[in-house]
Scaffold this motif. Structure first.
Motif, PDB file in Angstrom:
ATOM      1  N   LYS A  11       0.810  -1.214   0.000  1.00 12.58           N
ATOM      2  CA  LYS A  11       0.000   0.000   0.000  1.00 12.58           C
ATOM      3  C   LYS A  11       0.845   1.267   0.000  1.00 12.58           C
ATOM      4  CE  LYS A  11      -3.947   2.058  -0.027  1.00 12.58           C
ATOM      5  NZ  LYS A  11      -4.791   1.996  -1.244  1.00 12.58           N
ATOM      6  N   GLN A  12       1.999   1.230   0.632  1.00 10.40           N
ATOM      7  CA  GLN A  12       2.843   2.427   0.672  1.00 10.40           C
ATOM      8  C   GLN A  12       3.234   2.892  -0.729  1.00 10.40           C
ATOM      9  OE1 GLN A  12       3.587   4.378   3.327  1.00 10.40           O
ATOM     10  NE2 GLN A  12       4.567   5.751   1.860  1.00 10.40           N
ATOM     11  N   ASN A  13       3.276   1.970  -1.699  1.00 10.70           N
ATOM     12  CA  ASN A  13       3.597   2.378  -3.069  1.00 10.70           C
ATOM     13  C   ASN A  13       2.596   3.398  -3.598  1.00 10.70           C
ATOM     14  OD1 ASN A  13       5.852   0.722  -3.321  1.00 10.70           O
ATOM     15  ND2 ASN A  13       4.682  -0.988  -4.154  1.00 10.70           N
ATOM     16  N   ALA A  14       1.303   3.219  -3.268  1.00 12.28           N
ATOM     17  CA  ALA A  14       0.290   4.175  -3.710  1.00 12.28           C
ATOM     18  C   ALA A  14       0.566   5.551  -3.120  1.00 12.28           C
ATOM     19  CB  ALA A  14      -1.106   3.686  -3.315  1.00 12.28           C
ATOM     20  N   PHE A  15       0.943   5.586  -1.844  1.00  9.10           N
ATOM     21  CA  PHE A  15       1.250   6.863  -1.205  1.00  9.10           C
ATOM     22  C   PHE A  15       2.506   7.485  -1.808  1.00  9.10           C
ATOM     23  CE2 PHE A  15      -0.559   4.393   2.600  1.00  9.10           C
ATOM     24  CZ  PHE A  15      -1.858   4.624   2.187  1.00  9.10           C
ATOM     25  N   ASP A  16       3.513   6.651  -2.056  1.00  4.43           N
ATOM     26  CA  ASP A  16       4.744   7.160  -2.673  1.00  4.43           C
ATOM     27  C   ASP A  16       4.468   7.727  -4.064  1.00  4.43           C
ATOM     28  OD1 ASP A  16       6.229   6.422  -0.456  1.00  4.43           O
ATOM     29  OD2 ASP A  16       6.938   4.536  -1.329  1.00  4.43           O
ATOM     30  N   ASP A  17       3.615   7.048  -4.831  1.00  2.68           N
ATOM     31  CA  ASP A  17       3.271   7.529  -6.176  1.00  2.68           C
ATOM     32  C   ASP A  17       2.603   8.904  -6.105  1.00  2.68           C
ATOM     33  OD1 ASP A  17       4.188   5.094  -7.049  1.00  2.68           O
ATOM     34  OD2 ASP A  17       2.252   4.349  -7.744  1.00  2.68           O
ATOM     35  N   PHE A  18       1.715   9.084  -5.130  1.00  2.00           N
ATOM     36  CA  PHE A  18       0.983  10.346  -5.006  1.00  2.00           C
ATOM     37  C   PHE A  18       1.914  11.462  -4.534  1.00  2.00           C
ATOM     38  CE2 PHE A  18      -2.511  13.055  -3.235  1.00  2.00           C
ATOM     39  CZ  PHE A  18      -3.283  13.122  -4.391  1.00  2.00           C
ATOM     40  N   ILE A  19       2.783  11.153  -3.583  1.00  4.64           N
ATOM     41  CA  ILE A  19       3.770  12.134  -3.132  1.00  4.64           C
ATOM     42  C   ILE A  19       4.675  12.539  -4.294  1.00  4.64           C
ATOM     43  CG2 ILE A  19       5.828  12.399  -1.687  1.00  4.64           C
ATOM     44  CD1 ILE A  19       4.309  10.651   0.415  1.00  4.64           C
ATOM     45  N   ALA A  20       5.098  11.556  -5.079  1.00  3.60           N
ATOM     46  CA  ALA A  20       5.953  11.850  -6.230  1.00  3.60           C
ATOM     47  C   ALA A  20       5.223  12.723  -7.258  1.00  3.60           C
ATOM     48  CB  ALA A  20       6.423  10.549  -6.882  1.00  3.60           C
ATOM     49  N   ALA A  21       3.912  12.540  -7.386  1.00  6.10           N
ATOM     50  CA  ALA A  21       3.129  13.400  -8.287  1.00  6.10           C
ATOM     51  C   ALA A  21       3.192  14.844  -7.824  1.00  6.10           C
ATOM     52  CB  ALA A  21       1.683  12.923  -8.339  1.00  6.10           C
ATOM     53  N   GLY A  22       3.031  15.077  -6.515  1.00  5.48           N
ATOM     54  CA  GLY A  22       3.120  16.432  -5.989  1.00  5.48           C
ATOM     55  C   GLY A  22       4.495  17.030  -6.189  1.00  5.48           C
ATOM     56  N   GLU A  23       5.540  16.235  -5.965  1.00  2.53           N
ATOM     57  CA  GLU A  23       6.905  16.720  -6.165  1.00  2.53           C
ATOM     58  C   GLU A  23       7.149  17.061  -7.625  1.00  2.53           C
ATOM     59  OE1 GLU A  23       9.239  14.316  -2.609  1.00  2.53           O
ATOM     60  OE2 GLU A  23       8.935  13.336  -4.552  1.00  2.53           O
ATOM     61  N   PHE A  24       6.628  16.233  -8.528  1.00  4.64           N
ATOM     62  CA  PHE A  24       6.786  16.476  -9.966  1.00  4.64           C
ATOM     63  C   PHE A  24       6.103  17.782 -10.368  1.00  4.64           C
ATOM     64  CE2 PHE A  24       5.091  16.137 -14.284  1.00  4.64           C
ATOM     65  CZ  PHE A  24       6.210  15.788 -15.018  1.00  4.64           C
ATOM     66  N   LEU A  25       4.881  17.992  -9.894  1.00  7.54           N
ATOM     67  CA  LEU A  25       4.134  19.196 -10.266  1.00  7.54           C
ATOM     68  C   LEU A  25       4.867  20.463  -9.832  1.00  7.54           C
ATOM     69  CD1 LEU A  25       0.567  17.934  -9.313  1.00  7.54           C
ATOM     70  CD2 LEU A  25       1.317  18.540 -11.623  1.00  7.54           C
ATOM     71  N   LYS A  26       5.493  20.410  -8.677  1.00 12.30           N
ATOM     72  CA  LYS A  26       6.235  21.585  -8.214  1.00 12.30           C
ATOM     73  C   LYS A  26       7.570  21.721  -8.936  1.00 12.30           C
ATOM     74  CE  LYS A  26       4.066  22.410  -3.750  1.00 12.30           C
ATOM     75  NZ  LYS A  26       4.240  22.681  -2.302  1.00 12.30           N
ATOM     76  N   ALA A  27       8.266  20.615  -9.139  1.00 14.54           N
ATOM     77  CA  ALA A  27       9.574  20.662  -9.797  1.00 14.54           C
ATOM     78  C   ALA A  27       9.468  21.122 -11.240  1.00 14.54           C
ATOM     79  CB  ALA A  27      10.241  19.282  -9.731  1.00 14.54           C
ATOM     80  N   GLN A  28       8.360  20.771 -11.905  1.00 17.57           N
ATOM     81  CA  GLN A  28       8.173  21.132 -13.308  1.00 17.57           C
ATOM     82  C   GLN A  28       7.586  22.526 -13.486  1.00 17.57           C
ATOM     83  OE1 GLN A  28       9.101  19.215 -16.084  1.00 17.57           O
ATOM     84  NE2 GLN A  28      10.160  18.075 -14.470  1.00 17.57           N
ATOM     85  N   GLY A  29       7.329  23.224 -12.389  1.00 20.11           N
ATOM     86  CA  GLY A  29       6.778  24.569 -12.503  1.00 20.11           C
ATOM     87  C   GLY A  29       5.327  24.598 -12.920  1.00 20.11           C
ATOM     88  N   ILE A  30       4.630  23.476 -12.755  1.00 20.68           N
ATOM     89  CA  ILE A  30       3.195  23.443 -13.055  1.00 20.68           C
ATOM     90  C   ILE A  30       2.420  24.018 -11.878  1.00 20.68           C
ATOM     91  CG2 ILE A  30       1.230  21.907 -13.486  1.00 20.68           C
ATOM     92  CD1 ILE A  30       3.243  20.012 -14.893  1.00 20.68           C
ATOM     93  N   THR A  31       2.858  23.680 -10.679  1.00 24.31           N
ATOM     94  CA  THR A  31       2.218  24.128  -9.446  1.00 24.31           C
ATOM     95  C   THR A  31       3.047  25.220  -8.791  1.00 24.31           C
ATOM     96  OG1 THR A  31       1.277  21.945  -9.069  1.00 24.31           O
ATOM     97  CG2 THR A  31       1.434  23.374  -7.165  1.00 24.31           C
ATOM     98  N   SER A  32       2.372  26.219  -8.274  1.00 23.98           N
ATOM     99  CA  SER A  32       3.070  27.274  -7.550  1.00 23.98           C
ATOM    100  C   SER A  32       3.644  26.722  -6.246  1.00 23.98           C
ATOM    101  CB  SER A  32       2.132  28.446  -7.281  1.00 23.98           C
ATOM    102  OG  SER A  32       0.892  28.014  -6.770  1.00 23.98           O
ATOM    103  N   ALA A  33       4.656  27.405  -5.722  1.00 20.26           N
ATOM    104  CA  ALA A  33       5.436  26.889  -4.598  1.00 20.26           C
ATOM    105  C   ALA A  33       4.579  26.565  -3.383  1.00 20.26           C
ATOM    106  CB  ALA A  33       6.522  27.897  -4.222  1.00 20.26           C
ATOM    107  N   LYS A  34       3.587  27.362  -3.091  1.00 22.46           N
ATOM    108  CA  LYS A  34       2.716  27.147  -1.931  1.00 22.46           C
ATOM    109  C   LYS A  34       1.275  26.943  -2.377  1.00 22.46           C
ATOM    110  CE  LYS A  34       5.812  27.471   1.305  1.00 22.46           C
ATOM    111  NZ  LYS A  34       6.118  26.312   2.181  1.00 22.46           N
ATOM    112  N   GLY A  35       1.104  26.261  -3.498  1.00 22.52           N
ATOM    113  CA  GLY A  35      -0.229  26.179  -4.083  1.00 22.52           C
ATOM    114  C   GLY A  35      -0.710  24.790  -4.432  1.00 22.52           C
TER     115      GLY A  35
END
Length: 686
Positions: free
Chosen positions: A506-530
């Motif tokens: 189950k932790q893989n699902a959580f890791d995948d979702f956390i990685a999605a958030g990190e990707f969105l911020k790293a790629q400049g899709i999501t604002s730093a505090k948004g």
């Protein structure tokens, strides 16, 4: 915003022993049913008062409500079911709280209203649920859902006159309705009457399949199939269009199931279990004579099609359509052909085959998106399916099988200019390197970092597929980004993808979702505090778990109707059905794993948490609201920083199905206004 003062929540001294580990549960008293416990009801009223006062001061709340109502104010149709030349279909005229049911006599006939549940209750919280029409088109059996509960009452209507028969079936739950070929009655699944008739806390044991003959009282219904030696099993009965066989799927709550068939042309309806093991999926598509067509994951994690000849003494399945690169997601026998929809990177491709499995070609779809719901008679050239995408509303299409042509049958008016919306698919690496897909939806002119709503589920093999959602479009219109991550635990890549986020994984699902958030911020899709995250039911568990694990990454958390106490989830209503997905807390290895991520038990005191708005409903008998009640109480008690931690509790509503439209709009407007405020989304259109 004004400073918040949370209601005082009493803390008890309950402590449980799990394999020598003491686990405190100070809010155990909040598990009681609020509809029967005045103390819990008073607590709900106090929490709602604080939350409502807070939400009323949020800018954008009314803006989102108005825009959502406008986007939803268009006629919408479900896929029709054709019986004896008549088309039966659900229709929503726009801002009705509940969909209505119509019949059309012939292709060009007038639509005639059969059922309008609007007005069944003062608050429009009672809804039309499952329904089925007899093969001759004379009778309609339909289920009534009251106040969001999973329990159903089944009634019968004379289609020609619109009059209700005296037949009434109680205690149906997790049931389909399947008519006998001669229209003499129907099959359904029910539970024993709960003790004292109290349904709110009733568990899910001893479900059985019955046949109800029209005109008879329910106590004379014939028992068709039960599993008394395995009372925890679900036994769901159905029948393919114009089919000779009733088929019964028996499952402990997983996708895998045993398969039993009943020959309805035989003088005695004798159940014949053809696949007794519950280690693979088995679904009946239909039959030609005594040859069954089946979908299975047996030997094929992305599913394949096999046939089985019941005329043989010891029939063995024979493969006719091997496992493909894409996941077989939907299939039907239509017009003498085998029509199959595949998922390829979470997008649909549709193909047609001869009945021996020979490929005849692709079926051209209206665009890149999701197609399914294949419906029609196995020998009729006319069939139907639905298509949708993030920027295309759900449209019902007619497929002429002989001509191999697709034309719209019911297409809603679009309240946005789709050329203003951009849909992208990204792939990112999870913690262990697994490649995970994610859809990103935004206005074309939003090219820089912007507040983002990230949605996920990741459980039970359920795939997050492209679909038009006016509620989410209201967020995108305001300049926000919508991201939907196809994390493990879903079914986007077959059984292995599901297993990769299930039980000890189950932790893989959580890791995948956390990685999605990190990707969105790293790629400049999501604002730093948004970055706001949302999920419901199993997705509520996802949001609660990752918030505890990475409170620094997320700025807003919106866990809805979530499974949040992983050490007691199996004690409530249908929770026992989920042990195959999560593991049983009574098993030491499973307990050790559950304790690592249970949202109620893993809060990180002293950390600065995101703003949190929990949502639930008082009549939810799928994921009981006690999960959310205990979770928010723990959040409000802990030292988690200055941002708000609130709960919004809907009344006379359940897990989501049947909720009236006005409540759906209000619910989402509150969430989006909360997320907009705490992610810094500048609302542009008032």
């Amino acid at each position: 915003m004004p400073e918040l003062t949370y209601p005082r929540t009493e803390r008890g001294d309950v402590v449980d022993d799990f394999f020598g580990t003491a686990i405190a549960d100070p809010y155990r008293w909040l598990e009681a049913d609020a509809r029967q416990d005045s103390k819990v009801r008073a607590w709900i009223n106090a929490q709602n008062a604080v939350t409502n006062d807070y939400l009323e001061n949020l800018p954008g709340r009314e803006l989102f409500r108005r825009r959502m109502a406008d986007l939803l104010n268009t006629e919408r149709h479900d896929i029709p079911r054709k019986r004896a030349g008549q088309y039966f279909f659900a229709r929503h005229d726009g801002l009705q709280n509940q969909s209505t049911l119509y019949v059309r006599d012939g292709e060009s006939g007038q639509d005639r209203l059969l059922i309008d549940p609007n007005g069944w209750s003062e608050d429009n919280a009672d809804a039309l649920a499952e329904w089925s029409v007899s093969d001759d088109g004379l009778f309609l059996a339909f289920a009534v859902q009251t106040g969001g509960t999973d329990w159903r009452t089944i009634k019968v209507m004379d289609v020609e006159t619109g009059e209700l028969l005296e037949d009434s079936i109680e205690w149906a739950r997790f049931s389909r309705i399947a008519w006998a070929p001669d229209g003499s009655g129907f099959f359904y699944s029910r539970y024993p009457e709960p003790e004292g008739g109290a349904t709110s806390g009733a568990g899910v044991r001893n479900q059985a399949v019955y046949f109800h003959r029209l005109g008879n009282p329910q106590n004379e219904d014939k028992l068709i199939y039960a599993t008394p030696d395995r009372p925890e099993m679900l036994n769901i009965a159905d029948r393919t269009s114009a089919g000779r066989y009733l088929y019964i799927s028996t499952t402990p709550g997983t996708n895998e199931s045993a398969l039993t068939v009943v020959d309805l042309e035989a003088p005695e309806w004798t159940p014949r279990t053809i696949f007794p093991k519950m280690d693979s999926e088995w679904h009946l598509l239909g039959h030609v004579g005594q040859r069954l067509y089946l979908i299975t994951t047996d030997g094929a994690e992305r599913r394949r099609v096999m046939t089985l000849d019941l005329s043989q003494t010891h029939p063995q399945p024979v493969e006719i359509l091997p496992e493909a690169e894409g996941v077989l997601n939907d299939a039907a026998l239509l017009g003498g052909k085998l029509i199959v929809a595949y998922l390829v990177d979470a997008k649909t491709e549709m193909r047609r085959f001869s009945l021996d499995g020979t490929l005849e070609g692709d079926i051209r779809l209206p665009g890149i998106g999701t197609a399914g719901g294949l419906s029609g008679h196995p020998t009729d050239d006319e069939a139907f399916f639905a298509f949708t995408s993030h920027d295309a509303p759900t449209t019902v299409y007619r497929y002429n099988i002989a001509a191999d042509s697709v034309t719209p049958w019911a297409q809603p008016k679009l309240k946005i200019d789709p050329s203003l919306i951009e849909v992208e698919q990204h792939f990112y690496a999870s913690k262990d390197g697994t490649r995970v897909p994610m859809f990103v939806v935004r206005r074309r002119d939003v090219t820089g970092p912007a507040p983002t709503l990230l949605y996920g589920y990741g459980g039970f093999g359920i795939s997050m597929l492209p679909a038009y959602n006016p509620l989410q479009i209201a967020w995108v219109e305001q300049g926000g980004v919508l991201a939907i991550a196809n994390i493990r635990g879903g079914g986007e890549y077959g059984t292995a993808w599901h297993q990769g986020g299930r039980l000890q994984n189950k932790q893989n699902a959580f890791d995948d979702f956390i990685a999605a958030g990190e990707f969105l911020k790293a790629q400049g899709i999501t604002s730093a505090k948004g970055l706001a995250i949302q999920g419901e039911s199993g997705g509520g568990l996802l949001v609660g778990a990752v918030t505890n694990q990475r409170p620094d990454l997320f700025d807003v958390a919106l866990p809805g109707v979530g499974v949040l106490d992983m050490l007691r989830y199996d004690q409530f209503t249908g929770g026992a059905l989920w042990t195959a997905e999560f593991g049983s807390p009574s098993d030491k290895a499973a307990f050790d794993n559950l304790l690592t991520y249970s949202p109620y038990h893993t809060m990180r005191d002293g950390k600065n948490y995101p703003a949190i708005l929990v949502t639930t409903a008082d009549a939810d008998d799928r994921v009981v609201p006690g999960h959310s009640f205990k979770y928010i109480s723990a959040l409000q008690y802990a030292d988690l920083g200055p941002k708000p931690r609130l709960i919004r509790i809907e009344t006379r509503a359940g897990h989501g199905a049947g909720m009236p439209l006005d409540k759906i709009i209000a619910h989402h407007a509150d969430m989006w206004a909360f997320a907009a405020y705490w992610t810094g989304l500048e609302l542009e259109r008032d």
